[in-house]
Design an enzyme around this catalytic site. Structure first.
Site, short mmCIF file in Angstrom:
data_model
loop_
_atom_site.label_atom_id
_atom_site.label_comp_id
_atom_site.label_asym_id
_atom_site.label_seq_id
_atom_site.Cartn_x
_atom_site.Cartn_y
_atom_site.Cartn_z
N HIS A 121 40.85 -20.30 9.48
CA HIS A 121 40.27 -19.26 10.32
C HIS A 121 39.69 -19.86 11.59
O HIS A 121 39.60 -21.08 11.73
CB HIS A 121 39.15 -18.51 9.56
CG HIS A 121 39.65 -17.59 8.50
ND1 HIS A 121 39.99 -18.04 7.24
CD2 HIS A 121 39.88 -16.26 8.50
CE1 HIS A 121 40.40 -17.02 6.50
NE2 HIS A 121 40.34 -15.92 7.25
N LYS A 125 33.89 -18.64 12.28
CA LYS A 125 33.69 -18.11 10.92
C LYS A 125 32.84 -19.10 10.14
O LYS A 125 33.21 -20.26 9.95
CB LYS A 125 35.04 -17.90 10.21
CG LYS A 125 34.91 -17.25 8.84
CD LYS A 125 36.30 -16.95 8.27
CE LYS A 125 36.21 -16.35 6.86
NZ LYS A 125 35.53 -15.04 6.85
#
Length: 213
Positions: A121, A125
């Site tokens: 990701h 995040k």
């Protein structure tokens, strides 16, 4: 026209949700008491407050916030006795299809494998492993009826501006089999949240999963 209150609307995911909701006959409301459904894509720290407000106003709730603790899920389960709640770590239809493919593989295979779940990701995040990776791990453990998976680990990577890549790799001494899903836009998650919001308005108090929709 339905009315939605989005908790976390200032974030990138919140903005993507508002964009697609507005295109599909939802008005954004700034007070929970005036809405038809609440959608929460925010931070675990705000979960208790938003649930309390939904309980007070008897509003259905769609939760896409990740990084929740076991205590958070206890709060969700308790609240779902009073209001309908839909929780998912990933609202992409592609993830559901990915899980179906993994299930088919586990049912039909007779070989033993070591399994790796690799999730990647964007570097903003903060929670890892991703909620989707944890969900897939639980899904594999629950559906490995033949006990084919000898080991299972999650690898988390954070870099760039990646919306979400999940690879599930089964390997042994003779072969390596890989299942993969890559989100190319936040819209894929927003579309799933839209479908959930439309449905949960019609439902009675309970805790629902994305699989049921």
């Amino acid at each position: 026209m339905s009315k939605v209150y989005v908790n976390g609307s200032s974030g990138k995911m919140g903005q993507a949700i508002l964009d697609i909701f507005k295109k599909n006959n939802f008005n954004e409301i700034d007070k929970i008491q005036d809405c038809d459904v609440v959608v929460d894509f925010s931070h675990p720290d705000s979960l208790n407050k938003i649930i309390d407000e939904c309980l007070l106003k008897k509003k259905p709730l769609v939760i896409g916030t990740t990084g929740l603790s076991s205590e958070d899920f206890e709060v969700i389960n308790k609240a779902s006795r009073i209001i309908p709640i839909m929780y998912a770590s990933n609202f992409s239809k592609g993830i559901l299809n990915l899980k179906k493919s993994i299930l088919n593989f586990l049912v039909k295979s007779d070989e033993e494998y070591h399994c790796e779940i690799e999730e990647e990701h964007h570097n903003q995040k903060t929670d890892f492993p991703s909620g989707t990776a944890v969900d897939i791990r639980e899904f594999i453990n629950q559906n490995d009826k033949k006990k084919l998976v000898k080991s299972l680990k999650i690898i988390s990577l954070r870099r760039g501006n990646i919306f979400g890549i999940h690879k599930i790799i089964f390997k042994n001494n003779i072969e390596c089999i890989e299942f993969k899903h890559e989100a190319l836009s936040r819209e894929v998650f927003a579309s799933g949240a839209l479908a959930a919001a439309r449905k949960i308005i019609e439902l009675s108090p309970n805790l629902y999963s994305i699989d049921e929709f």
